[in-house]
Structure formats: C-alpha cells, structure tokens
Design a protein around this motif. Structure first.
Motif, PDB file in Angstrom:
ATOM      1  N   GLY A   1     -13.866  21.726  -7.496  1.00 36.14           N
ATOM      2  CA  GLY A   1     -13.901  20.408  -7.491  1.00 36.14           C
ATOM      3  C   GLY A   1     -12.934  19.423  -8.093  1.00 36.14           C
ATOM      4  O   GLY A   1     -13.216  18.284  -8.676  1.00 36.14           O
ATOM      5  N   GLU A   2     -11.776  19.797  -7.574  1.00 36.68           N
ATOM      6  CA  GLU A   2     -10.597  19.365  -8.367  1.00 36.68           C
ATOM      7  C   GLU A   2     -10.089  17.968  -7.363  1.00 36.68           C
ATOM      8  O   GLU A   2      -9.430  17.200  -7.793  1.00 36.68           O
ATOM      9  N   LEU A   3     -10.927  17.741  -6.353  1.00 36.90           N
ATOM     10  CA  LEU A   3     -10.395  16.731  -5.440  1.00 36.90           C
ATOM     11  C   LEU A   3     -11.608  15.554  -5.442  1.00 36.90           C
ATOM     12  O   LEU A   3     -12.818  15.958  -5.504  1.00 36.90           O
ATOM     13  N   PRO A   4     -11.072  14.183  -5.147  1.00 40.21           N
ATOM     14  CA  PRO A   4     -12.257  13.184  -5.265  1.00 40.21           C
ATOM     15  C   PRO A   4     -13.443  13.360  -4.018  1.00 40.21           C
ATOM     16  O   PRO A   4     -12.951  14.166  -2.927  1.00 40.21           O
ATOM     17  N   PRO A   5     -14.296  13.062  -4.230  1.00 43.64           N
ATOM     18  CA  PRO A   5     -15.159  13.181  -3.113  1.00 43.64           C
ATOM     19  C   PRO A   5     -14.954  12.737  -1.612  1.00 43.64           C
ATOM     20  O   PRO A   5     -15.619  13.161  -0.741  1.00 43.64           O
ATOM     21  N   ASN A   6     -14.141  11.488  -1.754  1.00 43.30           N
ATOM     22  CA  ASN A   6     -13.728  11.075  -0.413  1.00 43.30           C
ATOM     23  C   ASN A   6     -12.528  10.392  -0.626  1.00 43.30           C
ATOM     24  O   ASN A   6     -11.998  10.213  -1.603  1.00 43.30           O
ATOM     25  N   ASP A   7     -11.995   9.747   0.447  1.00 49.02           N
ATOM     26  CA  ASP A   7     -10.515   9.175   0.360  1.00 49.02           C
ATOM     27  C   ASP A   7     -10.654   7.594   0.119  1.00 49.02           C
ATOM     28  O   ASP A   7      -9.663   7.053   0.456  1.00 49.02           O
ATOM     29  N   TRP A   8     -11.583   7.256  -0.568  1.00 50.31           N
ATOM     30  CA  TRP A   8     -11.552   5.673  -0.794  1.00 50.31           C
ATOM     31  C   TRP A   8     -10.714   5.385  -1.771  1.00 50.31           C
ATOM     32  O   TRP A   8     -10.563   6.153  -2.758  1.00 50.31           O
ATOM     33  N   GLU A   9     -10.006   4.184  -1.721  1.00 52.55           N
ATOM     34  CA  GLU A   9      -9.245   3.793  -2.860  1.00 52.55           C
ATOM     35  C   GLU A   9      -9.639   2.707  -3.503  1.00 52.55           C
ATOM     36  O   GLU A   9     -10.391   1.744  -2.861  1.00 52.55           O
ATOM     37  N   SER A  10      -9.275   2.562  -4.778  1.00 53.02           N
ATOM     38  CA  SER A  10      -9.676   1.373  -5.602  1.00 53.02           C
ATOM     39  C   SER A  10      -8.741  -0.043  -5.205  1.00 53.02           C
ATOM     40  O   SER A  10      -7.961   0.085  -4.693  1.00 53.02           O
ATOM     41  N   ILE A  11      -9.678  -0.934  -5.225  1.00 53.35           N
ATOM     42  CA  ILE A  11      -9.199  -2.169  -4.840  1.00 53.35           C
ATOM     43  C   ILE A  11      -7.741  -2.325  -5.785  1.00 53.35           C
ATOM     44  O   ILE A  11      -6.785  -3.168  -5.380  1.00 53.35           O
ATOM     45  N   PHE A  12      -7.771  -1.943  -6.881  1.00 58.29           N
ATOM     46  CA  PHE A  12      -6.748  -2.207  -7.842  1.00 58.29           C
ATOM     47  C   PHE A  12      -5.817  -1.146  -7.929  1.00 58.29           C
ATOM     48  O   PHE A  12      -4.751  -1.127  -8.617  1.00 58.29           O
ATOM     49  N   GLY A  13      -5.821  -0.241  -6.704  1.00 60.00           N
ATOM     50  CA  GLY A  13      -4.748   0.949  -6.727  1.00 60.00           C
ATOM     51  C   GLY A  13      -5.201   2.338  -7.161  1.00 60.00           C
ATOM     52  O   GLY A  13      -6.276   2.146  -8.131  1.00 60.00           O
ATOM     53  N   GLY A  14      -5.008   3.205  -6.523  1.00 60.90           N
ATOM     54  CA  GLY A  14      -5.280   4.658  -7.036  1.00 60.90           C
ATOM     55  C   GLY A  14      -6.550   4.801  -6.473  1.00 60.90           C
ATOM     56  O   GLY A  14      -7.389   4.165  -5.873  1.00 60.90           O
ATOM     57  N   PRO A  15      -6.886   6.216  -6.597  1.00 60.64           N
ATOM     58  CA  PRO A  15      -8.293   6.651  -6.059  1.00 60.64           C
ATOM     59  C   PRO A  15      -9.632   5.931  -6.659  1.00 60.64           C
ATOM     60  O   PRO A  15      -9.428   5.243  -7.755  1.00 60.64           O
ATOM     61  N   ALA A  16     -10.596   5.867  -5.685  1.00 63.52           N
ATOM     62  CA  ALA A  16     -11.737   4.953  -6.217  1.00 63.52           C
ATOM     63  C   ALA A  16     -12.631   5.897  -6.826  1.00 63.52           C
ATOM     64  O   ALA A  16     -13.883   5.529  -7.051  1.00 63.52           O
ATOM     65  N   TRP A  17     -12.105   7.120  -7.480  1.00 62.78           N
ATOM     66  CA  TRP A  17     -13.087   7.979  -8.003  1.00 62.78           C
ATOM     67  C   TRP A  17     -12.507   8.475  -9.177  1.00 62.78           C
ATOM     68  O   TRP A  17     -11.323   8.662  -9.296  1.00 62.78           O
ATOM     69  N   THR A  18     -13.180   8.723 -10.196  1.00 66.16           N
ATOM     70  CA  THR A  18     -12.472   9.464 -11.484  1.00 66.16           C
ATOM     71  C   THR A  18     -13.658  10.313 -11.956  1.00 66.16           C
ATOM     72  O   THR A  18     -14.626  10.453 -11.771  1.00 66.16           O
ATOM     73  N   ARG A  19     -12.820  11.426 -12.281  1.00 62.90           N
ATOM     74  CA  ARG A  19     -13.583  12.712 -12.743  1.00 62.90           C
ATOM     75  C   ARG A  19     -13.996  12.554 -14.237  1.00 62.90           C
ATOM     76  O   ARG A  19     -13.281  12.236 -15.080  1.00 62.90           O
TER      77      ARG A  19
END
Ligand code: NOJ
Length: 558
Positions: free
Chosen positions: A155-173
């Motif tokens: 489970g170390e990878l984000p659930p999908n490939d969306w990115e945050s509008i502010f940069g970086g992944p749109a997911w945080t673990r």
C-alpha cells in the motif's frame, strides 16, 4: 468552537437597499481579501473590524456588493481556504459578533455582503477529519472524505495518479492510531485540505445547514470555491498522464467539472430562493469552455459564474472581441448575466500582467514595464466596466496596484510556493496589504505592520494620495462606477453592437453610449463618437476627429 448569536440580523430588503429585483444582473462586486484589506486591531493582519471601518470607502467607491474571502476558523494552511469550523470566525479576523456588525453596517449603507463558501474540502483540523484519522480504518467518518488503501505490495503507492493543484501527489498516506502506515486520503489542494466525499448524505446535509446558518446571519450570497470539483468520477479513475497541468482548464477531468455537481447547486438554489431579498450564489468554476461554465448558471442553479476566460485574455483587440462575444453568447441561452473579472487573489494583478509580454499567462514573476502596465490596466478596467453584466473588482485594483514581484522567499506564505511544480506558487504578490495613507505604519493598513512586507513607495499609491487627485486611478474607478449608475443602460442587457474600427481598436455601442478602446501602443485618429463621458487617459477632440492615445479607452454618450 462555534459561537452563537442571540439575534441574527435579517437580509436587506430590495427596497431598503435601493436595488431592483435581480440586483446582481449588473452589479459591481468588490472582493475584499480580509487579511490584506484593513487591520482593525494592529496585529499586522487584516480583520473584520478593519473591513467594517472601511465600509464608507466602499460605499463612496460606488460598488453594489462586497465579497469577502474566507474568514472562518482555520489553521490558515491555505490562507483560510482550509476551514476547520464553517460556523465560526477565526480569532485572527474577529468573532461572529464582528461579522454580524459588519453585515448590519453594510446593509445600512446599501451594500450587500457575499461570503466565501468552501465545500470541496475542509481543513485537516475539521472535527470530522480529526476523528476520522483518530478512529482509524473502518471509521464511519472516513466515508465523508476519500480514504483509500494504497497500491503496491504494502500500500505504499497512492491510490491513483491524480496530482494536487498545488503540486505533488493529490494523496497523502495516513498513519494508523497504532503507528503503522495506513490508508491514503485525497486532497486536490494542500495535504491540509482533504476533499469531502459529496456522495455521502451527511456532507450534503451539513452544507445545506451551513448555507442556512449564513443566510440567517443576513448574508446576500455565496462565492462557491472550487464549484467544479465537488463530484469525482465513479471509481476515481487514473488520468493516465503526468502532464495534468496542461489538461487543467482545457478538459473535463475525473475530478473537475463532472456533470454530477449540478444536482448539488439545484438543491442549494431552492434554499436561496426560500430567503427574501435575492440571495445569490457565484461559481468559481474553472471549466474548459464558457459553454460549460454556463451550465453552472442555468435558471435553477447559481446566479453568476466567474469568467476566467476573460481574465486570461491578453491585451489584444481581436482576442478581447472574441472572448466578449463567446462569453455573451454562452450566457444568453441560460439567461444569466455575463461576469467580467480582471484580477483576484489567485492571479498576478492585471497592472503587472499587462506590463509584461502577452502570452505569459496569469502567474507572472517580473514587474515588466510598470507605466505601460498601468496605462493598459486603466484602459482594461474601463472596458470591463462598459460591458453588460456584472463586474468584479479586486481590492487595490482601483488604486492601480501592481503585483509585488520581489517578495523575499522567507516572507512567502502561499502553500503552493512550498510544493514543487505547482500551478502557481507566487500568489502572495497580489495579496500584499493595500495602502490607505501616504505615510505611517503599514501605510494606514493598521497600527502594527503588515503580514506581508509592503514595498517602499506604496504610500504614493494610497487611497489618501489618490483621493481628489485629477486623473488618479481611484478617481477613474469612482467616476466609472458612478457613470454606470447614472446610465443604467451601461451594465444592463446581454449584447454589444460592434462598430467598425481600425485594426487594434475595439468599438461598440450600448444604448445611448459608445465605448472605444485602442489596444495598440500608438495613437490612432478616429471620428468623434459623441460626447466624451470618461477616458482612461486625457483625450482632446479636434472638430470631427479625436486622437486616441495608445492603450486608452474612451466612453462616449451619444
Ligand atoms: C480557489 C481559491 O480562490 C484559492 O485561493 C484556493 O487556494 C483554492 N480555491 C483552494 O480552496
């Protein structure tokens, strides 16, 4: 903690405020960014008492309504767009009593108040989110947000490939209550702004209740933050690209502009309509086309939507004419007024955009040619105020303020600045506290400094310096807004009649009125169009002709 008022004020009646029904159709709406408008208690941060004290200034400017960016209880991870309690005022801005006094005073002056509503995400310090985290996987409260297990073996990878509008992944673990790595949660903006799951009935119920809370407080409407983002595509599908920023605003995305959002706004409209006094909702909806923006303002949805296509248009006659036409054409079938906006708290101020070569976009890091920028900005503002529909003025643009492009890194607060490869990163430059006086502590912003440093010379652009000064940008705005009131035909309707004009010029007729714009960098001689009502630079008619200076707009009565 939520504070409660004993006696909430009621909405202003149309009669008392002196507005006709449908006041928003041609309203000039002034955006106050509370941190940076006026500081009532001298702590260096603007507040509601400061705004209240300056209401007479807004009345004199002649605007119809004031939209306040968020002032709710918030850890301020995104300058208040991370709300921890939607029914409380952040102590840095005051209290509910201050909000109540502000609404009442505004109404007494005939000004309407629009508040910001942030329904796409809360703060990570919102009670629901804190409990969802603390209770761990399986908590029912997690269903009110988008929690998912990660991909990969552990489970170390984000659930999908969306990115945050502010940069970086749109997911945080997350970290489980026992300290082990846990599920991930979705945040289209900063990690401190978890997205709500709008499929959950409790979320919808809560926001209907929040709407009523503020309507009962007497507000005249809501500016709806990220109105295009509430509904996510079924199954949260991958985007399939890491070039997301290119798609933003050009395509319907699995997390933006999904058709399902409209059901929410239909349900809100029924609530707004229950209240007296023409309460409105304004969509902040970044959509690929103005036609899709129009969907948000169908008769049973919101009343207005920001016209970001207009904001993003370069200082170029052909491009302006095209965006004016497409904007009016798109709104006509749904019967909503077209809106016009040149600046806000998220983009480089237009005096600086127009000081730089066209095509650099809405986030610009260089001051450019300041004189050119101001000349064009004044002309652009007069053009905007001549168009039919509703115009938005961002605090300080009436002073011709430029962006502050040389803020030191250590002063910056915009969260996107701290997240690599984000969409913006430089929004602090348009958020510097505005100057009220020539001299003095923070140029009259407050008695104790300012949360972002103001540039030297800011006082020369102040309200004090410009009041009564012939030809000042402030007096130009005052005169233009007064003329809109004196000539109701100016903002009304949904059409302009284009007149023939040389290349680089725009000329259009409105009832009893002509507006001519020279977007070129050279003077152009044209036939006199009538009697000069107002111009963004001095013009002198010479018998039958007039020389329009470079980058100048003239209003004529005919
Ligand atoms: C749009 C707001 O205008 C902006 O300032 C904010 O960062 C995002 N929405 C997220 O709420």
């Amino acid at each position: 903690m939520t504070q409660h008022l004993a006696a909430p004020s009621t909405g202003t009646s149309d009669e008392a405020a002196g507005h006709r029904t449908g006041w928003w159709q041609d309203a000039v709406i002034y955006q106050v960014y509370p941190r940076s408008f006026a500081d009532g208690n001298g702590d260096g941060m603007g507040d509601l008492a400061g705004v209240r004290g300056r209401l007479p200034y807004l009345k004199e400017l002649g605007v119809d309504a004031v939209w306040l960016s968020p002032f709710y209880a918030s850890p301020q991870a995104d300058a208040g767009y991370d709300v921890a309690d939607y029914r409380a005022i952040d102590p840095m801005f005051g209290s509910l009593l201050d909000a109540d006094a502000l609404i009442r005073d505004a109404h007494d002056l005939g000004l309407r108040i629009i508040v910001d509503l942030v329904p796409n995400h809360s703060s990570d310090q919102h009670e629901w989110f804190k409990r969802a985290l603390a209770e761990g996987p399986g908590s029912a409260l997690r269903d009110r947000y988008h929690f998912r297990p990660g991909k990969g073996t552990d489970g170390e990878l984000p659930p999908n490939d969306w990115e945050s509008i502010f940069g970086g992944p749109a997911w945080t673990r997350t970290v489980n209550p026992d300290g082990t790595p846990g599920e991930w949660y979705l945040h289209l903006f900063a990690p401190e702004q978890p997205d709500f799951n709008w499929e959950h009935p409790a979320v919808a119920d809560e926001f209907r209740s929040i709407l009523r809370f503020w309507l009962d407080m007497g507000v005249d409407g809501f500016r709806v933050d990220v109105a295009h983002g509430l509904v996510k595509a079924e199954g949260l599908p991958d985007l399939g690209t890491h070039d997301q920023l290119k798609l933003l605003g050009n395509d319907v995305m699995p997390f933006f502009d999904q058709d399902g959002v409209h059901e929410i706004y239909r349900s809100w409209r029924t609530i707004l309509d229950e209240y007296p006094g023409d309460r409105i909702a304004v969509a902040e909806a970044w959509t690929p086309t103005v036609e899709r923006t129009a969907n948000y303002v169908r008769p049973d949805e919101m009343h207005q939507a920001f016209n970001f296509q207009y904001l993003a248009t370069a200082w170029d006659a052909a491009a302006l004419r095209e965006v004016i036409d497409t904007s009016l054409d798109a709104m006509r079938p749904v019967g909503a007024p077209t809106t016009w906006v040149l600046s806000n708290h998220d983009v480089t101020r237009h005096a600086t955009r127009f000081a730089n070569p066209a095509g650099l976009g809405t986030q610009i890091r260089t001051p450019g040619d300041r004189e050119l920028g101001l000349r064009r900005a004044r002309a652009a503002s007069l053009l905007m105020l001549a168009l039919p529909g509703s115009a938005y003025v961002y605090q300080g643009e009436e002073l011709g303020l430029p962006d502050v492009t040389d803020l030191p890194d250590e002063a910056r607060q915009d969260p996107s600045f701290f997240r690599a490869d984000g969409q913006d990163g430089f929004r602090d430059g348009c958020r510097v506290p505005i100057p009220w006086t020539r001299e003095g502590s923070s140029y009259g912003f407050g008695a104790g400094g300012s949360w972002l440093p103001q540039p030297t010379g800011w006082g020369e652009l102040s309200v004090e310096a410009q009041t009564g000064a012939a030809g000042s940008t402030l007096e130009l705005y005052r005169a233009a807004i007064a003329a809109r009131r004196a000539h109701p035909g100016l903002g009304a309707g949904a059409d302009v009649r284009w007149l023939e004009a040389p290349a680089g010029l725009l000329s259009f007729a409105r009832p009893g009125f002509v507006c001519t714009v020279n977007t070129t960098g050279a003077p152009v001689r044209i036939p006199v169009q009538g009697t000069v009502l107002l111009s963004s630079a001095p013009v002198e008619t010479d018998g039958d002709t007039v020389e329009l200076p470079a980058d100048t707009t003239v209003w004529w009565t005919v």
